[in-house]
Design a protein around this motif. Structure first.
Motif: not given
Length: 808
Positions: A506-510, A518-525, A551-555
């Protein structure tokens, strides 16, 4: 209610300052009738920890507990980084009521499109209440001054409003809870405290009024740290230790290794302790203390099968012996005399309800320790183990347990695996099914301070010390969804150790710690392309994650927040993983984005680098652009069509390669100072700095793999793995591309057979690492991830889990 202790465990498995201000805080909406409060500052970590802790997973299968907390299923759709409070209480029918309180957010609740749910609005004079039906569950919610309040009780929602708390002790307990732990639980009612004592006399006694525990969960352990406090000093058991100083608990020095349980309590002044205990028992305060105990600073009770023994630790052995008035021994065993003891009820008379034994008819002396029991065989067992230094205190599992505890405590309770099972049945049901054999030692201690007591507890699986080269599974982490990418280690700049990053379908980054938190979970594109890089944008030692999706570059910073101005948005598709260059190792980063035929270069501020002149290739770029340095020259290298592009820093051609190349699907590497790859026919190609090509037919199949370091070349062709000049014949299978790791001055080479789900690991000479292959379902990452020098591996386990192995 017997299952109430289970509430804060089971609740989320289905999800799997006192002054009033103009801006109220969530804890100001906690209902007055609340008996137990669960607080977490990291809901995602809590859900993950509950789902991955072996003991709690087993307890969640208990039908009675599950039925009690089924209504909490909606918590699985709660998404927030803010603290969450869950308040539990009972109604007149002994049914569970709960309230969930947190800061309101636009996307606080997200229902899966496949989940059937309906929502109705109920208007009242003071608020709008939302009734949500989730399959067969119903809950009510409202928003009060930007605070979300939900409950399975409409009545609680109707009454909800911020108020000044008059319960100052509860506020102190809430303020004392830690935001760094998995969660905290606060008990307002002694009736709901966990049942941990072995006797009915102790279990029925009031321990205190408030109990706050910070809970840390891992796959194999549960650690508890907190405080407990009693308001009325004469009615609570914990206050019998008031005005005393905890002493070192030494009872384990005489306990046989097979001891089922023990209870130990200490004090520095017997008279003071006796006065407090008499007050608790409502005895005549003028009752004279017994001289036998004047030089005793620790008393304990040892449980061994159906027998019991009372333990005394004397600070003056001679004086204690004088009080015992030794007669002739009834028996001698291994040069230790066993005596009769005529005052068998004295322990109950002096120390009830802590000790209720009335039949301690014999005793022995072991240095400063005195042990009383009516069972001669138990006394002999204690003697033999003590003389052989084979006591509980010498066992590895007990030493491991006590690392989590203080040496000194007012009250210490210990239990082996059988006792743990008994405690679980006390707090859940008798029909609970769980094998506790691996939980060899558990303990809880109370350390009295000025007007409260510190509480520590630990429930741990025992892991036997591994022999050299042994491979052990450290833990398994199960995520909410199937894995999309293979797990990868990244550096934790705070601890200087390693964390784990992985993305689900589901494109969640852990971001997960090396202990499974688990420090965090973040939804990506979208899906992450290739490897996640780490950069230090601000040049302050704090690392960020850098990567591209289609379609994204993340930092992303360590706290999971985007670093401005990222993410960068792209209309056209990004077709290769993000390339990160740091030419002079001065943290002046260049981010290379590949879109079909085009290459775009950005700096760490997300600005286009205008000096980079290469814009577009004649054909689609086939490989991720790589940066190599040979001597003082920089090279940017990639394949496009049948052409090998070798550029300088500014995008101009540095080396012209005239020959056309039919590239394989492998990357371009720098090996022996030559740009190295293979053709689709399996021919090794090496290009020097003049553009000359040297080729060598390695007899590789068309679907071969190549990977290199500057000095090591590895190929995999069908089932033949070649490391340098060493060839290994593997079983036929479906193998991942080999990977090379260099850790602790040693080279490792890995590949995984996805067909048989086996991970293979070799050294630079082609020799298998002992105890491999091991189970795994993807390529691996390998590094030393914690404080020891052992090497760890992370890999995909089942479709929704990752596994950490340790090579000892």
């Amino acid at each position: 209610m017997k299952y109430f202790f289970a509430s804060f465990f089971i609740a989320l498995l289905f999800s799997c300052n006192t002054n009033y201000t103009e801006q109220p805080q969530p804890n100001q909406l906690i209902p007055e009738e609340t008996e137990v409060i669960l607080k977490t500052s990291n809901l995602e970590n809590l859900r993950s920890s509950l789902n991955n802790n072996d003991l709690i997973k087993a307890l969640s299968k208990n039908n009675n507990a599950a039925a009690n907390f089924k209504d909490l299923g909606f918590l699985s759709y709660l998404n927030t980084d803010h603290p969450v409070y869950i308040a539990f209480s009972q109604n007149q029918n002994d049914s569970l009521k709960f309230a969930v309180i947190t800061k309101n957010l636009p996307s606080l609740i997200k229902f899966d499109s496949l989940i059937k749910h309906t929502e109705d609005i109920i208007k009242t004079k003071s608020k709008s209440i939302y009734k949500t039906t989730l399959e067969d569950q119903v809950f009510y919610s409202t928003i009060i001054d930007s605070i979300f309040f939900a409950s399975n009780s409409k009545h609680l929602v109707e009454l909800a409003r911020p108020k000044i708390s008059t319960d100052l002790e509860l506020q102190k307990a809430l303020n004392a809870s830690s935001s760094d732990k998995t969660f905290s639980v606060i008990y307002k009612s002694n009736d709901q405290f966990p049942k941990v004592f072995k006797t009915e006399e102790l279990s029925s006694a009031k321990l205190s009024d408030y109990l706050m525990l910070d809970v840390t969960l891992s796959q194999d352990d549960i650690s508890l740290n907190g405080i407990t406090k009693a308001i009325d000093s004469s009615k609570s058991l914990i206050n019998i230790f008031k005005n005393t100083v905890p002493q070192e608990n030494k009872i384990s020095n005489v306990c046989p290794p097979n001891t089922e349980a023990f209870l130990s309590f200490t004090y520095n002044n017997y008279k003071t302790f006796q006065e407090q205990l008499n007050r608790f028992n409502k005895k005549d305060s003028l009752t004279a203390p017994n001289a036998l105990f004047e030089n005793i600073n620790e008393i304990g009770l040892i449980y061994n099968k159906d027998s019991k023994a009372i333990f005394l630790n004397s600070i003056d052995q001679t004086s204690t012996l004088e009080q015992l008035k030794e007669s002739n021994p009834i028996e001698t065993y291994r040069d230790i005399s066993i005596y009769n003891f005529d005052f068998q009820t004295i322990f109950k008379e002096q120390f009830s309800p802590l000790i209720t034994v009335e039949n301690a008819s014999h005793y022995i002396t072991l240095d400063d320790y005195f042990v009383f029991s009516d069972n001669l065989e138990l006394l002999k067992d204690i003697i033999s183990n003590y003389q052989n230094d084979h006591t509980l205190s010498s066992q590895g599992y007990y030493k491991n347990l006590t690392e989590q505890l203080s040496d000194e405590s007012s009250l210490l309770i210990y239990g082996n695996n059988e006792e743990l099972f008994s405690v679980l049945k006390q707090n859940f049901t008798n029909d609970i099914e769980f094998n506790t054999n691996e939980y060899k030692a558990s303990a809880m201690q109370f350390i009295y301070d000025s007007d409260f007591a510190h509480v520590n507890a630990s429930i741990k699986k025992h892991k036997a010390k591994q022999s050299s080269n042994a491979v052990s599974e450290e833990f398994t982490i199960t995520l909410d969804n199937d894995l999309l990418t293979t797990p990868q280690f990244v550096t934790n700049h705070i601890t200087k150790q390693k964390d784990i990053v992985v993305q689900d379908v589901k494109n969640n980054l852990y971001l997960i710690s090396n202990e499974g938190k688990v420090h965090w979970k973040k939804q990506l594109q979208g899906k992450i392309l290739g490897k996640i890089e780490q950069i230090d944008i601000y040049k302050n030692g704090r690392l960020q994650l850098a990567f591209a999706t289609p379609h994204r570059v993340y930092v992303i910073a360590r706290n999971g927040k985007d670093v401005s101005p990222f993410p960068l948005n792209f209309k056209d598709e990004i077709t290769q993983p993000l390339s990160v260059f740091d030419y002079d190792k001065k943290k002046k980063y260049r981010l290379l984005v590949t879109q079909g035929k085009e290459v775009l270069m950005y700096d760490q501020r997300g600005k286009t680098v205008k000096g980079f002149t290469f814009k577009k290739a004649a054909h689609t770029i086939n490989t991720q652009p790589q940066h190599f340095r040979i001597g003082r020259k920089d090279y940017i290298v990639f394949a496009e069509g049948t052409k090998l592009q070798i550029l300088d820093r500014v995008g101009k051609t540095r080396v012209r390669v005239n020959d056309a190349i039919n590239f394989s699907s492998n990357n371009i590497y720098l090996y022996d100072d030559k740009f190295t790859t293979t053709t689709n026919k399996g021919v090794l190609l090496q290009v020097n700095q003049s553009g000359k090509i040297n080729s060598a037919d390695l007899n590789l199949s068309q679907s071969h793999h190549l990977t290199t370091t500057s000095k090591t070349l590895v190929t995999l062709s069908e089932n033949k793995l070649t490391i340098k000049s060493h060839s290994i014949e593997l079983d036929y299978g479906d193998y991942t591309e080999p990977k090379i790791f260099y850790v602790n001055d040693k080279i490792y080479v890995s590949t995984t057979d996805l067909q048989s789900k086996k991970i293979y690991l070799f050294d630079s000479q082609g020799k298998s690492i002992p105890n491999f292959p091991i189970y795994g379902n993807s390529t691996i990452d390998l590094d030393s991830i914690d404080k020891d020098k052992n090497v760890e591996i992370v890999t995909k386990g089942e479709s929704n889990s990752l596994i950490i192995y340790k090579i000892n």
